[in-house]
Design a protein around this motif. Structure first.
Motif, PDB file in Angstrom:
ATOM      1  N   MET A   1      22.026  11.230   3.997  1.00 44.41           N
ATOM      2  CA  MET A   1      21.967  10.320   2.872  1.00 44.41           C
ATOM      3  C   MET A   1      21.387  11.054   1.678  1.00 44.41           C
ATOM      4  O   MET A   1      20.452  11.816   1.818  1.00 44.41           O
ATOM      5  CB  MET A   1      21.079   9.130   3.193  1.00 44.41           C
ATOM      6  CG  MET A   1      21.677   8.201   4.201  1.00 44.41           C
ATOM      7  SD  MET A   1      20.574   6.855   4.583  1.00 44.41           S
ATOM      8  CE  MET A   1      19.489   7.675   5.733  1.00 44.41           C
ATOM      9  N   LYS A   2      21.960  10.785   0.540  1.00 45.12           N
ATOM     10  CA  LYS A   2      21.486  11.413  -0.678  1.00 45.12           C
ATOM     11  C   LYS A   2      21.360  10.367  -1.768  1.00 45.12           C
ATOM     12  O   LYS A   2      22.154   9.442  -1.848  1.00 45.12           O
ATOM     13  CB  LYS A   2      22.458  12.493  -1.144  1.00 45.12           C
ATOM     14  CG  LYS A   2      22.525  13.697  -0.252  1.00 45.12           C
ATOM     15  CD  LYS A   2      23.439  14.736  -0.845  1.00 45.12           C
ATOM     16  CE  LYS A   2      23.501  15.938   0.070  1.00 45.12           C
ATOM     17  NZ  LYS A   2      24.309  17.010  -0.493  1.00 45.12           N
ATOM     18  N   ILE A   3      20.365  10.553  -2.597  1.00 46.63           N
ATOM     19  CA  ILE A   3      20.247   9.771  -3.816  1.00 46.63           C
ATOM     20  C   ILE A   3      21.101  10.504  -4.840  1.00 46.63           C
ATOM     21  O   ILE A   3      20.966  11.723  -5.006  1.00 46.63           O
ATOM     22  CB  ILE A   3      18.777   9.714  -4.295  1.00 46.63           C
ATOM     23  CG1 ILE A   3      17.862   9.155  -3.212  1.00 46.63           C
ATOM     24  CG2 ILE A   3      18.654   8.948  -5.597  1.00 46.63           C
ATOM     25  CD1 ILE A   3      18.116   7.731  -2.831  1.00 46.63           C
ATOM     26  N   THR A   4      21.983   9.788  -5.521  1.00 45.26           N
ATOM     27  CA  THR A   4      22.846  10.444  -6.500  1.00 45.26           C
ATOM     28  C   THR A   4      22.059  10.784  -7.758  1.00 45.26           C
ATOM     29  O   THR A   4      21.017  10.187  -8.042  1.00 45.26           O
ATOM     30  CB  THR A   4      24.039   9.549  -6.891  1.00 45.26           C
ATOM     31  OG1 THR A   4      23.548   8.406  -7.604  1.00 45.26           O
ATOM     32  CG2 THR A   4      24.842   9.116  -5.662  1.00 45.26           C
ATOM     33  N   ALA A   5      22.583  11.726  -8.515  1.00 44.31           N
ATOM     34  CA  ALA A   5      21.968  12.087  -9.798  1.00 44.31           C
ATOM     35  C   ALA A   5      21.924  10.873 -10.713  1.00 44.31           C
ATOM     36  O   ALA A   5      20.936  10.648 -11.421  1.00 44.31           O
ATOM     37  CB  ALA A   5      22.755  13.230 -10.444  1.00 44.31           C
ATOM     38  N   GLU A   7      21.631   7.724  -9.907  1.00 40.29           N
ATOM     39  CA  GLU A   7      20.553   6.828  -9.480  1.00 40.29           C
ATOM     40  C   GLU A   7      19.187   7.405  -9.878  1.00 40.29           C
ATOM     41  O   GLU A   7      18.342   6.693 -10.421  1.00 40.29           O
ATOM     42  CB  GLU A   7      20.611   6.602  -7.969  1.00 40.29           C
ATOM     43  CG  GLU A   7      21.822   5.806  -7.540  1.00 40.29           C
ATOM     44  CD  GLU A   7      22.154   5.940  -6.063  1.00 40.29           C
ATOM     45  OE1 GLU A   7      22.846   5.050  -5.562  1.00 40.29           O
ATOM     46  OE2 GLU A   7      21.729   6.923  -5.411  1.00 40.29           O
ATOM     47  N   GLU A   8      18.977   8.684  -9.607  1.00 39.94           N
ATOM     48  CA  GLU A   8      17.710   9.341  -9.933  1.00 39.94           C
ATOM     49  C   GLU A   8      17.439   9.313 -11.433  1.00 39.94           C
ATOM     50  O   GLU A   8      16.385   8.856 -11.880  1.00 39.94           O
ATOM     51  CB  GLU A   8      17.729  10.786  -9.425  1.00 39.94           C
ATOM     52  CG  GLU A   8      16.578  11.646  -9.920  1.00 39.94           C
ATOM     53  CD  GLU A   8      15.213  11.287  -9.351  1.00 39.94           C
ATOM     54  OE1 GLU A   8      14.197  11.762  -9.900  1.00 39.94           O
ATOM     55  OE2 GLU A   8      15.138  10.539  -8.363  1.00 39.94           O
ATOM     56  N   LEU A  87      23.967   1.802  -0.004  1.00 35.41           N
ATOM     57  CA  LEU A  87      24.294   2.876   0.936  1.00 35.41           C
ATOM     58  C   LEU A  87      25.441   2.433   1.841  1.00 35.41           C
ATOM     59  O   LEU A  87      26.394   3.169   2.064  1.00 35.41           O
ATOM     60  CB  LEU A  87      23.066   3.214   1.781  1.00 35.41           C
ATOM     61  CG  LEU A  87      23.287   4.177   2.935  1.00 35.41           C
ATOM     62  CD1 LEU A  87      23.612   5.561   2.406  1.00 35.41           C
ATOM     63  CD2 LEU A  87      22.078   4.218   3.838  1.00 35.41           C
TER      64      LEU A  87
END
Length: 162
Positions: A1-5, A7-8, A87
């Protein structure tokens, strides 16, 4: 799982706007310089945040962006979903069916159960976090989030079958 750019950076921009004490808010140029992002990318993110109802733009040459409502009323889970989506959503299985029209696991899928539980846990935790909780120092946010996490773990333990 990654937080997208998206979202960040979108959340960071929202926090920066929430911290701003100027009634005129922060301009795209000021946000660009503060975050080290292009003005075009800042414009894209502020457009998403404005359309989602989190910020308003102030008119004029010295105008900028301000919160549309108090920081304590802005739910971080909803912000992240407006910037990138959940997610796991009901559409997930249809989006990842492989070369087939329908997923061959659509009736009996143990992986779907995993993703639903992960999404549920994330929602349970992030629904308790407001933008107000993130505008203080890193230490104060960390303390608050640790307390929330410990309370969340306690709820999970209480929910376990005996």
């Amino acid at each position: 799982m990654k937080i997208t750019a998206q979202e960040e950076y979108g959340l960071r921009i929202l926090i920066r706007i929430a911290r701003c004490k100027d009634n005129e808010g922060l301009s795209i140029l000021a946000l660009s310089q503060a975050e080290g992002l292009t003005k075009a990318y800042i414009a894209k993110l502020t457009r998403l945040l404005r359309k989602a109802g989190y910020i308003n733009s102030t008119p004029g040459n010295v105008g900028g962006y301000v919160l549309a409502r108090p920081a304590k009323e802005i739910n971080v889970n909803q912000v992240l979903k407006s910037l990138g989506g959940a997610l796991f959503s009901k559409e997930f299985c249809g989006d990842y069916s492989g070369a087939m029209r329908f997923c061959n696991n659509s009736v009996d899928c143990s992986v779907r159960s995993l993703w639903q539980m992960v999404q549920f846990s994330i929602d349970q935790l992030l629904d308790k976090v407001s933008l107000q909780d993130l505008i203080g120092s890193e230490q104060s946010s960390e303390n608050l989030l640790n307390n929330l996490f410990q309370a969340h773990l306690q709820l999970l333990k209480e929910a376990e079958p005996a």
